[in-house]
Every structure is written in structure tokens, then in C-alpha cells.
Design a protein around this motif. Structure first.
Motif, mmCIF file in Angstrom:
data_model
loop_
_atom_site.group_PDB
_atom_site.id
_atom_site.type_symbol
_atom_site.label_atom_id
_atom_site.label_comp_id
_atom_site.label_asym_id
_atom_site.label_seq_id
_atom_site.Cartn_x
_atom_site.Cartn_y
_atom_site.Cartn_z
ATOM 1 N N VAL A 9 12.467 7.201 -7.662
ATOM 2 C CA VAL A 9 10.103 6.685 -8.166
ATOM 3 C C VAL A 9 10.047 7.779 -7.492
ATOM 4 O O VAL A 9 10.155 8.520 -6.709
ATOM 5 C CB VAL A 9 10.177 5.638 -6.871
ATOM 6 N N GLN A 10 9.419 8.448 -9.013
ATOM 7 C CA GLN A 10 8.186 9.349 -8.562
ATOM 8 C C GLN A 10 6.989 9.072 -8.958
ATOM 9 O O GLN A 10 7.104 8.363 -10.091
ATOM 10 C CB GLN A 10 8.770 10.885 -9.483
ATOM 11 N N PHE A 11 6.480 9.666 -7.341
ATOM 12 C CA PHE A 11 4.969 8.778 -8.137
ATOM 13 C C PHE A 11 4.032 10.891 -7.932
ATOM 14 O O PHE A 11 3.666 11.998 -7.990
ATOM 15 C CB PHE A 11 4.291 8.656 -6.607
ATOM 16 N N THR A 12 2.824 11.412 -9.305
ATOM 17 C CA THR A 12 2.747 11.498 -9.794
ATOM 18 C C THR A 12 1.223 11.867 -8.069
ATOM 19 O O THR A 12 0.937 10.740 -7.912
ATOM 20 C CB THR A 12 1.227 11.800 -11.022
ATOM 21 N N GLU A 13 0.322 13.451 -8.540
ATOM 22 C CA GLU A 13 -0.269 13.271 -7.461
ATOM 23 C C GLU A 13 -1.712 12.374 -7.257
ATOM 24 O O GLU A 13 -2.098 11.546 -6.993
ATOM 25 C CB GLU A 13 -1.111 14.823 -7.598
ATOM 26 N N LYS A 14 -2.270 12.061 -8.599
ATOM 27 C CA LYS A 14 -3.348 10.924 -8.881
ATOM 28 C C LYS A 14 -2.522 9.513 -8.522
ATOM 29 O O LYS A 14 -3.576 8.850 -8.181
ATOM 30 C CB LYS A 14 -3.723 11.039 -10.312
ATOM 31 N N GLN A 15 -2.079 9.210 -8.672
ATOM 32 C CA GLN A 15 -1.061 7.642 -8.197
ATOM 33 C C GLN A 15 -0.616 7.477 -6.859
ATOM 34 O O GLN A 15 -1.077 6.627 -6.696
ATOM 35 C CB GLN A 15 0.300 7.786 -9.319
ATOM 36 N N ALA A 16 -0.504 8.891 -6.231
ATOM 37 C CA ALA A 16 -0.626 9.003 -5.005
ATOM 38 C C ALA A 16 -1.737 8.892 -3.987
ATOM 39 O O ALA A 16 -1.686 8.385 -3.097
ATOM 40 C CB ALA A 16 0.179 10.186 -4.221
ATOM 41 N N ASN A 17 -2.498 8.616 -4.754
ATOM 42 C CA ASN A 17 -4.397 8.934 -4.122
ATOM 43 C C ASN A 17 -4.849 7.992 -4.215
ATOM 44 O O ASN A 17 -5.180 7.205 -3.413
ATOM 45 C CB ASN A 17 -5.221 10.101 -5.302
ATOM 46 N N ALA A 18 -4.352 7.297 -5.544
ATOM 47 C CA ALA A 18 -4.607 5.899 -5.664
ATOM 48 C C ALA A 18 -4.542 4.549 -4.292
ATOM 49 O O ALA A 18 -4.755 4.395 -3.784
ATOM 50 C CB ALA A 18 -4.113 5.664 -6.614
ATOM 51 N N LEU A 19 -3.143 5.182 -4.117
ATOM 52 C CA LEU A 19 -2.418 4.284 -3.349
ATOM 53 C C LEU A 19 -3.224 4.833 -2.336
ATOM 54 O O LEU A 19 -3.253 3.361 -1.013
ATOM 55 C CB LEU A 19 -0.432 4.042 -3.205
ATOM 56 N N ILE A 20 -2.629 5.714 -1.448
ATOM 57 C CA ILE A 20 -3.881 6.318 -0.630
ATOM 58 C C ILE A 20 -5.172 5.435 -0.118
ATOM 59 O O ILE A 20 -5.551 4.581 0.648
ATOM 60 C CB ILE A 20 -4.261 7.592 -0.043
ATOM 61 N N THR A 21 -6.676 5.264 -0.943
ATOM 62 C CA THR A 21 -7.659 5.000 -1.581
ATOM 63 C C THR A 21 -7.232 3.356 -1.774
ATOM 64 O O THR A 21 -8.267 2.984 -0.201
ATOM 65 C CB THR A 21 -7.866 4.960 -3.023
ATOM 66 N N ALA A 22 -6.804 2.522 -2.068
ATOM 67 C CA ALA A 22 -6.197 1.011 -1.758
ATOM 68 C C ALA A 22 -5.541 0.788 -0.399
ATOM 69 O O ALA A 22 -6.502 -0.213 0.295
ATOM 70 C CB ALA A 22 -5.396 0.693 -2.970
ATOM 71 N N GLU A 23 -5.084 2.235 0.060
ATOM 72 C CA GLU A 23 -4.289 1.300 1.835
ATOM 73 C C GLU A 23 -6.471 1.506 2.807
ATOM 74 O O GLU A 23 -6.052 0.533 3.514
ATOM 75 C CB GLU A 23 -4.137 2.339 1.723
ATOM 76 N N HIS A 24 -6.783 2.137 2.234
ATOM 77 C CA HIS A 24 -8.404 2.202 2.486
ATOM 78 C C HIS A 24 -9.089 1.085 2.428
ATOM 79 O O HIS A 24 -9.917 0.390 3.426
ATOM 80 C CB HIS A 24 -9.572 3.149 2.899
ATOM 81 N N LYS A 41 6.111 5.792 0.836
ATOM 82 C CA LYS A 41 5.791 6.995 0.772
ATOM 83 C C LYS A 41 6.941 7.892 0.954
ATOM 84 O O LYS A 41 6.690 8.908 0.711
ATOM 85 C CB LYS A 41 5.293 7.150 2.323
ATOM 86 N N SER A 42 7.870 6.564 1.108
ATOM 87 C CA SER A 42 8.914 7.450 1.848
ATOM 88 C C SER A 42 9.496 8.323 0.351
ATOM 89 O O SER A 42 10.853 9.193 0.803
ATOM 90 C CB SER A 42 10.258 6.606 1.990
ATOM 91 N N VAL A 43 9.388 7.734 -0.254
ATOM 92 C CA VAL A 43 10.048 8.911 -1.674
ATOM 93 C C VAL A 43 9.184 9.484 -2.818
ATOM 94 O O VAL A 43 9.474 10.020 -3.648
ATOM 95 C CB VAL A 43 9.993 7.524 -3.069
ATOM 96 N N PHE A 44 7.621 9.198 -1.672
ATOM 97 C CA PHE A 44 6.867 10.460 -2.314
ATOM 98 C C PHE A 44 7.621 12.506 -1.751
ATOM 99 O O PHE A 44 8.089 12.323 -0.777
ATOM 100 C CB PHE A 44 5.477 10.440 -0.926
ATOM 101 N N GLU A 94 2.176 15.636 1.851
ATOM 102 C CA GLU A 94 1.363 16.874 2.232
ATOM 103 C C GLU A 94 -0.265 16.062 1.947
ATOM 104 O O GLU A 94 -1.355 16.037 2.644
ATOM 105 C CB GLU A 94 1.514 18.214 2.296
ATOM 106 N N LYS A 95 -1.105 16.597 0.460
ATOM 107 C CA LYS A 95 -1.867 15.880 -0.543
ATOM 108 C C LYS A 95 -2.276 14.645 0.064
ATOM 109 O O LYS A 95 -3.163 14.692 0.336
ATOM 110 C CB LYS A 95 -1.993 16.834 -1.462
ATOM 111 N N SER A 96 -1.652 14.192 0.272
ATOM 112 C CA SER A 96 -1.574 11.986 0.257
ATOM 113 C C SER A 96 -2.789 12.704 1.711
ATOM 114 O O SER A 96 -3.114 11.404 2.327
ATOM 115 C CB SER A 96 -0.652 11.673 -0.103
#
Length: 233
Positions: free
Chosen positions: A69-84, A106-109, A115-117
Motif C-alpha cells: 500500500v502506498q500513501f501520498t504525503e497528504k494522506q500520511a499527514n491526515a493520519l498523523i493529524t487524526a492521531e493527535h 506507518k510500517s508501509v510508509f 521522515e516528513k510525517s
């Protein structure tokens, strides 16, 4: 469990088991059979070759290999925001389950996305508050501004303060953001004021992310709150 986590889990089960029924999946994830039908359609729309065996259940086409599974940077950022945001939930079991699911995701990032997330995670703060009777405050710039934070891009904005009808043009260096009272606040170095300023994202009327980069000012969000922040509300 989020739909994304459930879809990934269903796909993993389909790879590990010959046939799965909709009832079996519904009971496992504590959702309705109708929800499982929608999940199967989502997987099919994503190109997963699911075979429906009449009267028996679902199976994967022989020889199908699940690509990472591949995530875009924006999708990864959305997940990090959701985490908070999830960390403000008072149910410990829910927070724990979300953390475990996110760790797997995160293991497939890709390493660059990882790094950016992590960089963004240090630049976000959600302040616990109880203003649940406030009307929702809408904005449409969060994802793009998060990209500017992690990639150190200058941003040009037209901004309107509270109780002010005049718009002001600003060139800023976005550094971090926090959430309070159902609104997101951006902390940025403002070239007009030659200092750090706080901007409500819903009051940014127009923004443009510039290709040029700024030098990291090593802004620390925790240290910012120990001082007396001046907000350009």
C-alpha cells in the motif's frame, strides 16, 4: 476501527483464507453485512480481483499478489493529524487500538514520507477543550499548509482578522499548528511583522504555496506556549 484499517485487514484475510463469507466478516469487525458489501465493492473498485462464489462467499483470484500500500504525503499527514485528535478521546481502549492500527499503517510508509510525517507530528498540538456548543468552523487549507510546513515552502496569504473587514497580504514561513475550540491555528514567521504570528486557518481568504524554500528556524511548539504568543487573530 476505521474503514481503511478494516479494508487492509479484509484483504489480508482474503490472502490467508480460501473463502470468507460476508456474515463471518461482519461478525469479526462488528459491523453490518451491508457495510461488508460496501467494503468489498471498495476493494473491487481499487482493482482487487475478488471472486464471489455463489452461496459460499468471497475469495481472491488465484495468483493475485497484494502490492504494498502506498500513501501520498497528504494522506500520511491526515493520519498523523487524526492521531493527535484521537489522543483527546477519553476512551483508553479506543486510543490504544488506533495507535496499534496506525503503527501497522506507518510500517508501509516510504522512508521519505515517514521522515516528513514525524516532522509534522512534532509541529501539531491539539489543546483539550470542552466548547462543544460552538458552531463548526470551516476551512479548506489544512492539508496544503501541512505540506508547506514539512517541505519548508513559503506561503502567500490574504488574511482577515477577527472584527476586521480589511484583508492584508502576508508572505509567511509556516512552522506549526494547533487546534483549539474547533479551529486550527497556524504559527508562522510573518515577513510583514518580522516576527512569529498566529493565524486562524479559517480566516485565510486565499493562499498560494510558493516553490521557493525557507531555512528551518527550528521552531519549538512547546516553547512557544511557555512564552506569551501574540496572535494575529
Amino acid at each position: 476501527m476505521t474503514q481503511l484499517s478494516r479494508l487492509i485487514s479484509i484483504l489480508t484475510l482474503l490472502k490467508s483464507k480460501r473463502i470468507l463469507t460476508s456474515t463471518e466478516l461482519a461478525e469479526k469487525y462488528d459491523v453490518s453485512v451491508r457495510t461488508i458489501y460496501r467494503d468489498i465493492r471498495k476493494l473491487e473498485e481499487a482493482g482487487v480481483p475478488i471472486v464471489t462464489i455463489e452461496g459460499r462467499g468471497y475469495s481472491l483470484m488465484d495468483g493475485y499478489s497484494v502490492a504494498p500500500v502506498q500513501f501520498t504525503e497528504k494522506q500520511a499527514n491526515a493520519l498523523i493529524t487524526a492521531e493527535h485528535l484521537v489522543k483527546q478521546t477519553k476512551d483508553a481502549s479506543f486510543v490504544e487500538d488506533f495507535d496499534e492500527a496506525l503503527t501497522k499503517i506507518k510500517s508501509v510508509f516510504r522512508s521519505s514520507i515517514q521522515e516528513k510525517s514525524e516532522r509534522l507530528s512534532d509541529k501539531i498540538l491539539v489543546i483539550d477543550d470542552y466548547w462543544y456548543d460552538l458552531e463548526p468552523i470551516n476551512s479548506n487549507a489544512l492539508s496544503e499548509i501541512q505540506l508547506a510546513i514539512t517541505n519548508f515552502n513559503y506561503v502567500e496569504i490574504n488574511y482577515t482578522k477577527v472584527n476586521d473587514t480589511e484583508r492584508s497580504f502576508r508572505k509567511i514561513e509556516p512552522c506549526a499548528m494547533y487546534s483549539t475550540n474547533q479551529k486550527w491555528i497556524l504559527i508562522a514567521w510573518c515577513h510583514l511583522r518580522n516576527d512569529f504570528r498566529a493565524f486562524r486557518i479559517d480566516r485565510i481568504q486565499h493562499f498560494k504555496i510558493l516553490p521557493e524554500k525557507f531555512e528551518d528556524r527550528k521552531f519549538n511548539l512547546q516553547e512557544y506556549f511557555t512564552s506569551c504568543p501574540f496572535e494575529d487573530k
